[in-house]
Design a protein around this motif. Sequence first.
Motif, PDB file in Angstrom:
ATOM      1  N   GLU A  37       0.423  11.208  16.630  1.00 18.61           N
ATOM      2  CA  GLU A  37       0.563  10.317  15.478  1.00 18.61           C
ATOM      3  C   GLU A  37      -0.725  10.094  14.674  1.00 18.61           C
ATOM      4  O   GLU A  37      -0.662   9.975  13.448  1.00 18.61           O
ATOM      5  N   PRO A  38      -1.892  10.003  15.306  1.00 28.27           N
ATOM      6  CA  PRO A  38      -3.085   9.827  14.467  1.00 28.27           C
ATOM      7  C   PRO A  38      -3.234  10.917  13.407  1.00 28.27           C
ATOM      8  O   PRO A  38      -3.752  10.656  12.311  1.00 28.27           O
ATOM      9  N   ASN A  41       1.147  11.058  11.455  1.00 29.98           N
ATOM     10  CA  ASN A  41       1.436   9.833  10.708  1.00 29.98           C
ATOM     11  C   ASN A  41       2.871   9.815  10.181  1.00 29.98           C
ATOM     12  O   ASN A  41       3.115   9.654   8.982  1.00 29.98           O
ATOM     13  N   THR A  44       6.783   4.898  11.202  1.00 29.52           N
ATOM     14  CA  THR A  44       6.441   3.677  10.469  1.00 29.52           C
ATOM     15  C   THR A  44       6.562   2.432  11.327  1.00 29.52           C
ATOM     16  O   THR A  44       5.949   1.411  11.041  1.00 29.52           O
ATOM     17  N   SER A 122       8.904   8.031   8.476  1.00 29.41           N
ATOM     18  CA  SER A 122       8.415   7.839   7.117  1.00 29.41           C
ATOM     19  C   SER A 122       9.201   8.653   6.095  1.00 29.41           C
ATOM     20  O   SER A 122       9.813   9.677   6.402  1.00 29.41           O
ATOM     21  N   HIS A 133       4.249  11.121   1.185  1.00 35.66           N
ATOM     22  CA  HIS A 133       3.033  10.308   1.167  1.00 35.66           C
ATOM     23  C   HIS A 133       3.266   9.120   0.245  1.00 35.66           C
ATOM     24  O   HIS A 133       3.930   9.233  -0.786  1.00 35.66           O
ATOM     25  N   TRP A 137       2.333   3.736   3.356  1.00 30.17           N
ATOM     26  CA  TRP A 137       2.224   4.312   4.693  1.00 30.17           C
ATOM     27  C   TRP A 137       1.188   5.427   4.802  1.00 30.17           C
ATOM     28  O   TRP A 137       0.925   5.914   5.908  1.00 30.17           O
ATOM     29  N   GLY A 138       0.636   5.875   3.712  1.00 33.22           N
ATOM     30  CA  GLY A 138      -0.321   6.974   3.770  1.00 33.22           C
ATOM     31  C   GLY A 138       0.363   8.329   3.750  1.00 33.22           C
ATOM     32  O   GLY A 138       1.521   8.457   3.345  1.00 33.22           O
ATOM     33  N   THR A 140       1.940  11.669   5.442  1.00 33.18           N
ATOM     34  CA  THR A 140       2.544  12.295   6.609  1.00 33.18           C
ATOM     35  C   THR A 140       2.293  13.797   6.531  1.00 33.18           C
ATOM     36  O   THR A 140       2.474  14.407   5.477  1.00 33.18           O
ATOM     37  N   GLU A 464      -6.443  17.095  15.857  1.00 28.73           N
ATOM     38  CA  GLU A 464      -6.993  16.321  14.740  1.00 28.73           C
ATOM     39  C   GLU A 464      -7.349  17.257  13.598  1.00 28.73           C
ATOM     40  O   GLU A 464      -7.740  18.400  13.795  1.00 28.73           O
TER      41      GLU A 464
END
Length: 466
Positions: A37-38, A41, A44, A122, A133, A137-138, A140, A464
Amino acid sequence: MELHHMSASEAVSRFARRELSPVELLDAVVARGEVTEPAVNAITESFLEEAYTAARTSEARYAAGTARPLEGVPTIIKEEQPIAGRTAEEGSLLEKGQISDITHPIVERIFEAGAVVHGRASTPEFCCAPVTHTKLWGVTRNPFNLEMSPGGSSGGSGAVLAAGSTTLATGSDIGGSIRIPSAYCGVVGFKPPFARVPGLAPFNSDTYCADGPMGRSVADVAMLQNVISGSWRGDAASLPKMTVSAEVQSLTGMRIALSYTLGGYEVEADVIANTQRFAEALRAAGATVVEVDLPWGPKRVKEVAWAHFGAIMGSFIDSVGNDSPERVELLMPYTRAFAESAKTGGDYVEGLIAESAFYEPFGELLEEFDALICPTTANTGFAADEPCTDSERVFGQLMTLPFNIVGRAPVLAVPSGKAANGVPTGVQIVGRTFDDQTVFKIGAAAESELALWTAADWWPSVNERP
């Protein structure tokens, strides 16, 4: 196969044999989500306390021999589909903090079928973009390539399935919103024909729109579809249940039409090559596959669809966001661009006439063939933060919208391979009006022949971003 990427069908089989516990599988997908998830993303909202209670209940039901159809299967719900007492934000700052007081009928059915619902996925703002995006929520990202989008609007659902942070997910589709993420995320999704799955007003009356299932195999999607389909007291349009099967059968005697461009889409080489391989798999399963074309192309598709979107989706966005300059400023640029573009559509009644004319060559084609296959998208993905403010350019890459115009056609979206950038590509299997079973029969045969997305090495390892 890692537990977190196990299919729902296999999980239910192992639960029934008491070789796996629903609690163990929930542990696996939750742990996977903590890792992915980091970077991805896509979730939600999580509700793990309730999920673990449900998993323990499922464990007891298997022991007692009273398991329900989705008993113990970890499931994530697209945030657009409301759950009473949970967020109803639709990816928009205009709706931030809103809590729903109703539950979508398909969500009610999923709970009643014993699924372990553990989170929400999301979407782009108001589900009006093929990327995911938002200011709320930023961004995804696609687990196969974190620089790329998982698609939209069910992008979060596609991403959690690809990442392995759930086992089943829900989506909805008004212009490709199940099928686009299914293609880019290498999963399976089904756009049911209009009214096969009940919905909520106003979009339950929109012939372009359908709620539907997403999963990691054709059998998974059939399993979830059989739970959510069927008439509902709150939706006058909803049809009686049709049960579908994903049993692998020979396609001998079937005639399947193949179009690479639908009359004018500019399709990338990797997509063409993977579609060719898909067609060969159908031939190996016994089908006769014949290349055809349709007099469509992106320009005509947009001309026909925009009258519809202007009257329905565009008006909806105007109603929630355009009553003051301050509210307009809170909207995503792609939301504003879509609403403005939709206003350029023609008269709604003339649009309905155009939709019938648009359908006619497709209907004629399916008098000769059992189904049509074509790419899901012409490209091999969008950047994760693609602005999506140029509707003509963006929709020119999406080969899904024709089958919202002919919304009573069932469409099963399945992977066809991967592109050079690591992003999967997809094929749409399009059936005759309300002929759901045929598309599942073809999809199951292709899945068996290709053995791509059922293999352990299909799924991505998520790291990452560099």
